[in-house]
Design a protein around this motif. Structure first.
Motif, PDB file in Angstrom:
ATOM      1  N   LYS A 312       0.695  -1.224  -0.094  1.00 32.19           N
ATOM      2  CA  LYS A 312       0.078  -0.058   0.028  1.00 32.19           C
ATOM      3  C   LYS A 312       0.878   1.108   0.097  1.00 32.19           C
ATOM      4  CE  LYS A 312      -3.837  -2.278  -0.364  1.00 32.19           C
ATOM      5  NZ  LYS A 312      -4.417  -2.043  -1.489  1.00 32.19           N
ATOM      6  N   ILE A 316      -0.092   4.775  -2.217  1.00 32.46           N
ATOM      7  CA  ILE A 316      -0.342   6.061  -1.379  1.00 32.46           C
ATOM      8  C   ILE A 316       0.661   7.133  -1.766  1.00 32.46           C
ATOM      9  CG2 ILE A 316      -0.422   7.093   1.167  1.00 32.46           C
ATOM     10  CD1 ILE A 316      -1.579   4.301   1.927  1.00 32.46           C
ATOM     11  N   GLU A 372      -7.381  -1.271   8.477  1.00 35.57           N
ATOM     12  CA  GLU A 372      -7.654   0.003   8.301  1.00 35.57           C
ATOM     13  C   GLU A 372      -6.870   1.011   8.801  1.00 35.57           C
ATOM     14  OE1 GLU A 372     -10.967   3.247   9.574  1.00 35.57           O
ATOM     15  OE2 GLU A 372     -11.788   1.432   8.650  1.00 35.57           O
ATOM     16  N   ALA A 375      -3.408   1.272   6.994  1.00 39.90           N
ATOM     17  CA  ALA A 375      -3.518   2.124   5.953  1.00 39.90           C
ATOM     18  C   ALA A 375      -3.775   3.588   6.232  1.00 39.90           C
ATOM     19  CB  ALA A 375      -4.802   1.698   5.249  1.00 39.90           C
ATOM     20  N   THR A 376      -4.237   3.840   7.355  1.00 38.76           N
ATOM     21  CA  THR A 376      -4.592   5.423   7.576  1.00 38.76           C
ATOM     22  C   THR A 376      -3.390   5.938   8.233  1.00 38.76           C
ATOM     23  OG1 THR A 376      -5.740   4.805   9.700  1.00 38.76           O
ATOM     24  CG2 THR A 376      -6.926   5.337   7.586  1.00 38.76           C
ATOM     25  N   SER A 379      -0.810   6.584   5.542  1.00 40.36           N
ATOM     26  CA  SER A 379      -1.255   7.764   4.684  1.00 40.36           C
ATOM     27  C   SER A 379      -0.896   8.880   5.477  1.00 40.36           C
ATOM     28  CB  SER A 379      -2.664   7.445   4.229  1.00 40.36           C
ATOM     29  OG  SER A 379      -3.309   8.474   3.420  1.00 40.36           O
ATOM     30  N   SER A 410      -5.050  11.837   5.387  1.00 36.06           N
ATOM     31  CA  SER A 410      -4.732  10.538   5.347  1.00 36.06           C
ATOM     32  C   SER A 410      -6.157   9.568   4.958  1.00 36.06           C
ATOM     33  CB  SER A 410      -4.417  10.116   6.845  1.00 36.06           C
ATOM     34  OG  SER A 410      -5.650  10.279   7.677  1.00 36.06           O
ATOM     35  N   TYR A 411      -7.095  10.377   5.008  1.00 35.43           N
ATOM     36  CA  TYR A 411      -8.355   9.613   4.529  1.00 35.43           C
ATOM     37  C   TYR A 411      -8.438   9.397   3.247  1.00 35.43           C
ATOM     38  CZ  TYR A 411      -9.747   8.969   9.449  1.00 35.43           C
ATOM     39  OH  TYR A 411      -9.754   8.793  10.681  1.00 35.43           O
ATOM     40  N   ALA A 414      -6.010   6.766   2.055  1.00 38.03           N
ATOM     41  CA  ALA A 414      -6.290   5.430   2.413  1.00 38.03           C
ATOM     42  C   ALA A 414      -7.446   5.213   1.257  1.00 38.03           C
ATOM     43  CB  ALA A 414      -6.678   5.375   3.797  1.00 38.03           C
ATOM     44  N   GLU A 418      -7.460   1.799  -0.753  1.00 36.25           N
ATOM     45  CA  GLU A 418      -8.505   0.917  -0.634  1.00 36.25           C
ATOM     46  C   GLU A 418     -10.116   1.547  -0.987  1.00 36.25           C
ATOM     47  OE1 GLU A 418      -8.308  -2.175   0.244  1.00 36.25           O
ATOM     48  OE2 GLU A 418      -6.294  -2.480   1.433  1.00 36.25           O
TER      49      GLU A 418
END
Length: 961
Positions: A312, A316, A372, A375-376, A379, A410-411, A414, A418
């Motif tokens: 990921k 990103i 999650e 990932a966040t 990010s 970051s959202y 992410a 995803e």
């Protein structure tokens, strides 16, 4: 390419040998260090070579001020460090080193003031330091040197002034403790294959680079850093820059490796990082444009726990390169998972450090939520590579811009990585609704402070709170929404281009966003700066009341306790420029700016069955209240066809109603009525919002007669959801496909078990017993582990607890250990909870990074709360001194152990605690004020609402006699 002069390997070796080659000197330093350590609980500076000159107490001398003078500007540092990963003869873990900083004189001065904390400096020519001129400059002699402990300075007083425009270099040599305090240059320990291993690592933000070497430790004091690390054979050294070819050398009869690194880009001290470890890694193939490596314990890498992060990171990074219209500034991105780390992660440029749970993911053991989180967090940290690292805010008073921005985008990153997770909506639950409860306190604080109000390290540490991160994200999201994401991104791109490698204040970003707005078709009622100043220079947010009969709209500062006294002045009299959005029955979204206390909403004509809902998708940072007629129509719509209202707004209606009720704006029974449609709701966001708000009722009433009918009502509402997921998962044998359905399945089981649904208790205890019978084969779904463990331990006794403790101690996957750490706090046995609390004082049982979280978990248990509060009071001196007054988790600890407080007796205990520990609260001082305010509000709310709440629950679901 880095700026500055490259130092060859041959020159570097010569410098190392010359600086730390003398065996006698090193041994002497160790002895001196050990003596100092034995005399003090924490390392104190060595005795001064001469005492500072006597001065009047006022005005303060430069070394008595917490901000550096503006007379010197660093250019480069050349730092060599040698961490010892074994105890020395005195039983200490230490590091040794020397540093040369080249600086320019920009204002005439006869003082060199440089940060230095908890370092023992050697006596070089009887002084702590040696000063030389560069490029023909002549350096004055050193007249006095001393360590000014309160302000954490090394002070060098010179025999004459430094010349403006001339360049000098200051050499220092030092020894420090490689402590386990999670700050500066520290050690992390773990056991692998029965062997205790030590990692030397760093956490510099915000003010701990000075614990690693003397430096100008302020974000605006950017420089280029040349780093060299000496480390044992069999280990690897990492830093911000690309590592050069390691060299085997011998010092003091020890065969060590010397690793030097390419010079960094010009950057702030708080972004420095270096690690010595024997970790493994996985990385991108050779020849990749940016080399990405994921580092962790060798077993974690072998088990594939770094694969998800590696997969990921590339997407990103690609997203942010496009979003910023700027290539990634460095050659490589190392990301490393550390067994001991105080924060979630740290955005060190080129070497990002993480807690293991924030970087490692094991598909067979880690949950959907764990994925999650990884990932966040990745990010968030990668967003900082540009916003924060390439362009850095000038001082910590604008920390909110740095961290709030990274939290918001970051959202977006992410969501790109995803796309099926709906991350752009989840920010509402994860960041916005929670922080509104904090910002609705009279003891909240504005996002942006004046520079002069943020001085001490404790002042700075207190800013690392939910207001900074989550409210910062919320108001930036709101800004992006009303100027559009395209315009927001466009302004951001020109901002980063103009200020790369420099420092800024938030007005610089507003200016660039304004230019982007002016070039677009977006129309604003005021400038970006004028609008945003209302949101960042005053604390809190408004409640907007809409009268759908007259069309009148009003705004008012929203306070959870309307009787609380707001003492923080506001430059805008607590009025905001509010971007109001709304939809009517069957209509499309509309917008109107509320710029004054009272206004008219255009085109509001509702039929007898029409409804209106405002703040669409909660894009604005405000709450909404309606006239009673519209509230009734919204409730009717939720009962008849709830899906006509957007899902985020269904959650918002619940959240607003409950908070408006706590603020005495609407009746509490109105808030409770917003939960009646939930027996038909299967979406995650409304259920999660209801669960959080009803949790407040549990906190206030789970020790009273209200608990019975309240439990019965929630059980009645959640049973259809439990049955829905039982069917969806084919009797709990499959995993829901949808990301948020996986979360809501947890809600279904958690609430069903919490309210005594017998089928749920049998389910969770049965699964747990199967695991106990066969510890090597845990068949509990990764998503459900946390709630299953908790409910089974709550229903069980010492056998279940001891089994879980054994599994916790042997867990090789951090996310699994975290779930067990939480579940152990769920027991109903007071003696087990007390045992667990005692474990928090032993780092061999509960890591320091986890101790405050564990205490908070225990306090969330109704039986554990008074035990945790007594424990914290009894051990505050130890917690404060051993965990550091600047610890970021102090505020969370105080909030966690006091959130149930709702009596006069508890309020007086809090006041006594404040009095007993005056001056020894560190970063928890603001949290204590918030706890006092919250307790007072809880007392008033319970007194006013207990009877009607009891009657309402009893009428909806009477508990059995």
């Amino acid at each position: 390419m880095g700026k500055g002069v490259y130092i060859s390997k041959a020159v570097a070796v010569t410098c190392v040998v010359a600086a730390i080659g003398a065996v006698a000197t090193i041994i002497a330093l160790s002895v001196v260090y050990a003596q100092e350590k034995s005399k003090n609980e924490e390392i104190l500076p060595t005795a001064t070579t001469s005492t500072p000159p006597t001065t009047p107490s006022t005005p303060k001398e430069p070394w008595q001020r917490y901000r550096l003078p503006d007379s010197l500007s660093p250019v480069t540092y050349n730092v060599t460090l040698w961490p010892w990963l074994e105890r020395n003869a005195e039983g200490l873990y230490i590091f040794k080193g020397h540093s040369t900083v080249v600086f320019k004189c920009v204002k005439e001065t006869d003082l060199i003031i440089i940060h230095c904390n908890k370092l023992n400096l050697t006596m070089f020519d009887r002084f702590h330091a040696k000063l030389s001129g560069v490029s023909g400059s002549t350096a004055p002699d050193l007249k006095h040197t001393w360590l000014e402990a309160p302000t954490q300075y090394l002070v060098v007083q010179l025999s004459g002034p430094l010349k403006v425009g001339s360049t000098y270099e200051l050499f220092t040599e030092f020894v420090g403790e490689l402590a386990d305090d999670l700050g500066g240059f520290y050690r992390s320990e773990y056991i692998e294959d029965g062997v205790n291993k030590v990692v030397a690592t760093t956490q510099m933000q915000p003010t701990d680079a000075r614990k690693a070497f003397p430096c100008f430790d302020e974000p605006a004091m950017k420089a280029v850093f040349y780093i060299t690390l000496l480390h044992p054979r069999g280990t690897v050294a990492l830093s911000n820059g690309m590592d050069l070819e390691p060299i085997n050398i011998t010092i003091e009869g020890q065969h060590v490796i010397q690793t030097s690194f390419e010079p960094t880009e010009i950057m702030s001290t708080y972004l420095l990082a270096f690690v010595v470890c024997d970790f493994g890694f996985i990385g991108t193939p050779p020849g990749a444009e940016v080399m990405v490596r994921i580092w962790a314990r060798k077993k974690a890498i072998q088990e594939g726990q770094g694969d998800y992060a590696l997969n990921k990171t590339g997407p990103i990074l690609e997203f942010f390169e496009n979003y910023y219209n700027s290539s990634y500034p460095l050659k490589k991105s190392d990301q490393i998972a550390l067994p001991d780390f105080s924060a979630g992660a740290m955005e060190n440029w080129g070497l990002i450090t993480y807690r293991e749970t924030a970087l490692l993911y094991n598909p067979g053991v880690s949950s959907n939520g764990d994925k999650e989180w990884v990932a966040t967090v990745i990010s968030h940290e990668l967003a900082h590579m540009w916003f924060g690292n390439l362009v850095t805010t000038r001082w910590w008073n604008d920390l909110w811009l740095n961290e709030g921005f990274a939290t918001y985008v970051s959202y977006l990153g992410a969501n790109f990585a995803e796309p099926n997770w709906n991350m752009k909506d989840l920010i509402v639950l994860n960041e916005i609704t929670g922080v509104m409860s904090v910002d609705a306190l009279a003891s909240s604080h504005p996002l942006s402070s004046k520079e002069e109000d943020i001085m001490t390290p404790e002042d700075i540490s207190q800013l690392f709170d939910s207001i900074t991160y989550s409210k910062g994200a919320a108001v930036l999201r709101m800004l992006s929404e009303f100027i559009t994401e395209r315009v927001f991104s466009s302004g951001l791109q020109t901002y980063l281009k103009e200020f790369e490698y420099r420092n800024t204040v938030c007005q610089d970003l507003w200016n660039h966003l304004q230019v982007a707005v002016d070039k677009s078709s977006v129309k604003l009622p005021n400038t970006v700066e004028e609008i945003m100043n209302r949101w960042i220079l005053q604390m809190g947010f408004p409640v907007v009341t809409i009268d759908t009969q007259s069309g009148t709209i009003t705004q008012k500062h929203f306070l959870l306790d309307p009787d609380s006294v707001v003492t923080t002045p506001s430059p805008f009299n607590y009025e905001w420029f509010v971007p109001l959005t709304w939809i009517k029955t069957g209509g499309s979204e509309q917008q109107h700016w509320l710029l004054v206390k009272e206004d008219k909403l255009p085109d509001v004509v509702l039929g007898p069955d029409d409804w209106l809902v405002a703040n669409i998708k909660m894009k604005g940072f405000y709450r909404v209240n309606y006239d009673s007629g519209n509230w009734e129509r919204l409730l009717a719509k939720l009962s008849s066809k709830h899906t006509d209202i957007p899902v985020i707004n269904r959650a918002q209606i619940i959240d607003d109603a409950f908070n408006l009720a706590r603020a005495k704006i609407v009746n509490t029974t109105l808030a409770l009525r917003t939960t009646k449609f939930l027996n038909k709701e299967t979406d995650y966001m409304p259920w999660e919002t209801a669960s959080r708000n009803l949790n407040y009722f549990f906190l206030m009433f789970d020790r009273s007669e209200v608990y019975g009918p309240m439990q019965a009502y929630i059980k009645k509402q959640v049973t259809p959801l439990f049955e829905h997921f039982k069917k969806l998962t084919v009797n709990w044998t499959e995993i829901p496909e949808n990301h948020t359905d996986q979360y809501n399945q947890i809600n279904a089981i958690s609430l069903a078990c919490k309210t005594g649904l017998e089928d749920c208790t049998k389910l969770t205890t049965g699964w747990f017993k199967e695991w106990m019978d066969n510890p090597a084969d845990n068949k509990i779904s990764a998503n459900l582990k946390s709630t299953v463990y908790c409910n089974a331990i709550a229903a069980g006794g010492v056998d279940e607890w001891d089994f879980a403790w054994s599994m916790y101690k042997n867990a090789s996957i951090a996310s699994e250990a975290d779930k067990l750490m939480y579940a152990l706090s769920c027991t109903k046995q007071p003696w087990l909870l007390n045992r667990y609390l005692q474990y928090c004082l032993d780092p061999d049982k509960i890591r320091k990074q986890d101790a405050t979280y564990t205490i908070t978990y225990i306090a969330s248990n109704a039986i554990g709360q008074p035990l945790a509060w007594d424990f914290v009071r009894a051990n505050w001196d130890h917690i404060y001194n051993d965990y550091g007054g600047g610890s970021f988790s102090f505020g969370g600890l105080i909030n966690g152990v006091t959130k149930r407080f709702s009596t006069e007796f508890e309020y007086k205990q809090l006041l006594q605690f404040k009095e007993d520990n005056a001056g020894q609260l560190g970063s928890g001082a603001i949290a204590l004020e918030q706890a006092l305010e919250r307790t007072k509000a809880n007392m008033n709310w319970v007194a006013m609402n207990k009877e009607q709440v009891f009657n309402w629950f009893n009428s909806e679901a009477p508990s059995p006699v």
